[in-house]
Structure formats: structure tokens, C-alpha cells
Design a protein around this motif. Structure first.
Motif, short mmCIF file in Angstrom:
data_model
loop_
_atom_site.label_atom_id
_atom_site.label_comp_id
_atom_site.label_asym_id
_atom_site.label_seq_id
_atom_site.Cartn_x
_atom_site.Cartn_y
_atom_site.Cartn_z
N TYR A 44 -7.01 24.19 15.17
CA TYR A 44 -8.05 23.73 14.64
C TYR A 44 -8.33 23.97 13.00
CZ TYR A 44 -9.53 22.72 19.68
OH TYR A 44 -9.66 22.72 20.88
N ALA A 45 -8.22 25.34 12.65
CA ALA A 45 -8.14 25.57 11.41
C ALA A 45 -7.02 24.55 10.58
CB ALA A 45 -7.95 26.96 11.14
N ALA A 46 -5.99 24.82 11.14
CA ALA A 46 -4.53 23.69 10.54
C ALA A 46 -5.08 22.43 10.45
CB ALA A 46 -3.46 24.19 11.22
N THR A 47 -5.81 21.97 11.25
CA THR A 47 -6.20 20.48 11.42
C THR A 47 -7.01 20.15 10.24
OG1 THR A 47 -6.03 20.39 13.89
CG2 THR A 47 -7.26 18.55 12.61
N ILE A 48 -7.78 20.99 9.68
CA ILE A 48 -8.62 20.65 8.49
C ILE A 48 -8.00 20.35 7.24
CG2 ILE A 48 -10.48 21.73 6.99
CD1 ILE A 48 -11.47 23.26 9.03
N PRO A 49 -6.87 20.80 6.86
CA PRO A 49 -6.21 20.12 5.80
C PRO A 49 -5.44 19.09 5.94
CG PRO A 49 -4.95 22.13 6.54
CD PRO A 49 -6.46 22.28 7.14
N PHE A 50 -5.45 18.62 7.25
CA PHE A 50 -4.66 17.06 7.70
C PHE A 50 -6.06 16.39 7.65
CE2 PHE A 50 -4.20 13.95 10.81
CZ PHE A 50 -3.01 13.55 10.46
N PHE A 51 -7.28 16.83 8.02
CA PHE A 51 -8.22 15.92 7.83
C PHE A 51 -8.61 15.52 6.27
CE2 PHE A 51 -10.36 17.13 12.15
CZ PHE A 51 -9.65 16.09 12.78
N VAL A 52 -8.40 16.58 5.51
CA VAL A 52 -8.78 16.32 4.05
C VAL A 52 -7.75 15.25 3.56
CG1 VAL A 52 -8.88 17.50 1.84
CG2 VAL A 52 -10.07 18.24 3.93
N GLY A 53 -6.46 15.71 3.81
CA GLY A 53 -5.24 15.22 3.29
C GLY A 53 -5.06 13.76 3.55
N THR A 54 -5.45 13.42 4.75
CA THR A 54 -5.18 11.89 5.15
C THR A 54 -5.94 11.11 4.25
OG1 THR A 54 -4.76 12.40 7.41
CG2 THR A 54 -5.78 10.23 6.89
N PRO A 55 -7.22 11.11 4.00
CA PRO A 55 -7.93 10.09 3.15
C PRO A 55 -7.72 10.28 1.70
CG PRO A 55 -9.44 11.80 3.74
CD PRO A 55 -8.23 12.01 4.68
N LEU A 56 -7.14 11.53 1.58
CA LEU A 56 -6.70 11.73 -0.30
C LEU A 56 -5.36 11.19 -0.43
CD1 LEU A 56 -7.52 15.49 -0.98
CD2 LEU A 56 -9.09 13.44 -1.54
N LEU A 57 -4.41 11.24 0.64
CA LEU A 57 -3.12 10.42 0.21
C LEU A 57 -3.46 9.06 0.31
CD1 LEU A 57 -0.34 10.16 -0.09
CD2 LEU A 57 -0.09 10.93 2.48
N LEU A 58 -4.13 8.55 1.36
CA LEU A 58 -4.37 6.99 1.21
C LEU A 58 -5.22 6.52 0.34
CD1 LEU A 58 -4.60 6.91 5.28
CD2 LEU A 58 -2.66 6.35 3.92
N GLY A 59 -6.10 7.36 -0.53
CA GLY A 59 -6.75 6.88 -1.47
C GLY A 59 -8.33 6.49 -1.07
N SER A 60 -8.94 7.21 -0.22
CA SER A 60 -10.29 6.75 0.15
C SER A 60 -11.40 7.92 -0.05
CB SER A 60 -10.21 6.15 1.42
OG SER A 60 -11.52 6.10 1.91
N TRP A 61 -12.41 7.94 -0.87
CA TRP A 61 -13.28 8.83 -0.99
C TRP A 61 -14.32 8.75 0.29
CZ3 TRP A 61 -11.69 12.43 -3.73
CH2 TRP A 61 -11.23 12.28 -5.10
N ALA B 197 -9.60 1.74 0.73
CA ALA B 197 -8.68 2.05 -0.30
C ALA B 197 -8.15 0.52 -0.78
CB ALA B 197 -7.75 2.83 0.31
N GLN B 198 -8.01 -0.49 -0.04
CA GLN B 198 -7.18 -1.53 -0.22
C GLN B 198 -8.01 -2.70 -0.23
OE1 GLN B 198 -3.80 -1.85 -1.18
NE2 GLN B 198 -4.37 0.51 -1.67
N ARG B 199 -8.79 -3.11 0.84
CA ARG B 199 -9.15 -4.36 1.06
C ARG B 199 -10.39 -4.59 -0.15
NH1 ARG B 199 -9.01 -8.65 4.63
NH2 ARG B 199 -7.59 -7.51 6.14
N TRP B 200 -11.21 -3.54 -0.07
CA TRP B 200 -12.26 -3.72 -0.77
C TRP B 200 -12.34 -2.90 -2.12
CZ3 TRP B 200 -15.72 -2.52 4.16
CH2 TRP B 200 -15.84 -3.49 4.77
N ARG B 201 -11.26 -1.86 -2.20
CA ARG B 201 -11.02 -0.86 -3.36
C ARG B 201 -12.39 -0.18 -3.87
NH1 ARG B 201 -5.87 -1.67 -4.79
NH2 ARG B 201 -4.73 -3.53 -3.98
N TRP C 289 0.73 -1.21 -0.01
CA TRP C 289 0.08 -0.08 -0.14
C TRP C 289 0.83 1.40 -0.09
CZ3 TRP C 289 -4.09 1.26 4.48
CH2 TRP C 289 -4.93 2.23 4.11
N PRO C 290 1.34 1.69 -1.21
CA PRO C 290 2.18 2.82 -1.26
C PRO C 290 1.84 4.14 -0.50
CG PRO C 290 2.15 1.84 -3.43
CD PRO C 290 1.05 1.20 -2.34
#
Length: 225
Positions: A161-178, A96-100, A29-30
Motif C-alpha cells: 500500500y505504501a508503494a502504491t502512494i507514489p503510483f497514485f501521485v505519479g499518475t496524474p503528474l505524468l498525465l498532466g492533471s492537478w 488535462a486534454q479536453r478542457w485543459r 496526448w503524449p
């Protein structure tokens, strides 16, 4: 303290890795490897910066998520975070991986990685302006707690908290999960709820906070909320 910072970071990353790869059912899982490496590098960078510029704040950041001086409602909140966070990562791994179920393009993964970097860099500016930015809601009277109103605090009342928002968004985007991304509004709403309760406590217990809140109108995003 630096040794403790490295140890806690390592244990946290290993725990997340076991959780995500276990739920994914594969090590191939790159996105997860990139996520852990980026998060580890940025965490160490920020921790070393804090060790040099504000060791007292680093000590606070390394504290437990549940503390005796902490507001009762925040103990419940942080305990809930300890449950919701791993559940979210497991959902992302299954999607992102098991069910894709999700097919996220590489360029979206890159945007996710940038969002995480933005979060950590913005957090450093928060730490520079506020030496009392503990991970739990409490009044730090022993450290001479006072209102922070410079740097990002001159624009919004909760820049971390405002800075945490791009982290919340970035995590599933980098990991590949809508599906992981679909959970972000709920996570942001939870942060907003915590911000409101935190403000009530600070307005009652911290001198000057009520005047500061009246002067700086917005909590997370100027012109929005």
C-alpha cells in the motif's frame, strides 16, 4: 501462465487507452502514451520476474478481483475500485486534454513517471518478501499462509500500500492533471481504511499476526502512520 499475463496486461492497457483517449477526445496526448508504455513495460518486467521466482504468487495476482474466499467487505471494496479507477482516469483526461484546466510542466511529468517506476520496483521487493501478497484480502490456507515479517515488512505492515502512494501521485503528474492529483488524498484514505479492516481479519485468523502488528508499529510510513 505467461501467455495469460501478457493477455491480461494487453487487455488492461487497451481498455485504459480507449477510456483515456476517448475522454480526451484526441490521440495527440503524449503523456498518456508515455503512461501506457511505461506501465506496460514495468508490468511485463514484474510479471516475468514473478513467473521465474514465484509462479504461485503470479497465479494469485492474475486472479479475479472478486473471489469466493474473499472477505465480504473486500468484495465491495474491489467492486468500488472497478468503478472509481476509470472515473478517476476520465476526470484526468477531461482536465488535462479536453478542457485543459491544468498546465503541468514537463519536469513535473518526469517526476510522475519516476513515481510510477518507484512503485513497481518497490512492489517487487514486497513480492520477494511475501508470497501471499494477493490482490484480494483472504486467508490462503491452501498455500500455508503465514506472516511475512522480513524485507519491507520489517519496517511497515503494509509496504505494498505504501508503494502504491507514489503510483497514485505519479499518475496524474505524468498525465498532466492537478485535479487528478487533488483526488489522491481520498484514494490514500481508502487504502488506509482497507488496511485497517485487513489487519482485523488477519489478527483474528492468521497465527502470529497480532504479535507482528504489535512489534511493527507503523502501517504505511515509519514515524507517521
Amino acid at each position: 501462465m505467461i501467455v495469460r499475463m501478457f493477455t491480461q496486461t494487453f487487455v488492461f492497457l487497451v481498455g485504459m487507452g480507449v477510456l483515456m483517449f476517448g475522454a480526451a477526445g484526441t490521440l495527440a496526448w503524449p503523456g498518456a502514451w508515455c503512461y501506457l508504455l511505461e506501465l506496460g513495460a514495468l508490468s511485463v518486467w514484474l510479471g516475468l520476474w514473478l513467473a521465474r521466482h514465484d509462479p504461485a504468487l503470479l497465479a494469485e495476482r492474475l486472479g479475479n478481483i472478486v473471489q469466493k474466499q474473499q472477505s465480504r467487505w473486500d468484495r465491495f471494496f474491489m467492486s468500488s475500485v472497478a468503478i472509481v479507477w476509470p472515473v478517476w482516469l476520465v476526470l484526468i483526461a477531461f482536465d488535462a486534454q479536453r478542457w485543459r484546466w491544468s498546465a503541468v510542466p514537463v519536469w513535473i511529468n518526469v517526476i510522475g513517471a519516476l513515481g510510477i517506476a518507484v512503485c513497481v520496483i518497490a512492489t517487487r521487493s514486497v513480492f520477494r518478501a511475501n508470497s501471499y501478497a494477493a490482490p484480494v484480502v483472504k486467508l490462503q490456507t491452501e498455500r500455508g499462509h503465514k506472516v511475512a515479517d522480513t524485507g519491507p515488512y520489517a519496517h511497515v505492515r503494509h509496504p505494498m500500500y505504501a508503494a502504491t502512494i507514489p503510483f497514485f501521485v505519479g499518475t496524474p503528474l505524468l498525465l498532466g492533471s492537478w485535479w487528478g492529483l487533488a483526488c489522491v488524498p481520498l484514494l490514500v484514505a481508502a487504502l488506509g481504511y482497507r488496511a485497517v479492516l485487513e489487519e482485523r481479519m488477519l489478527a483474528e485468523q492468521l497465527d502470529g499476526y497480532a504479535a507482528y502488528a504489535a512489534r511493527v508499529r507503523y502501517r504505511f510510513v515509519p514515524g507517521v502512520w
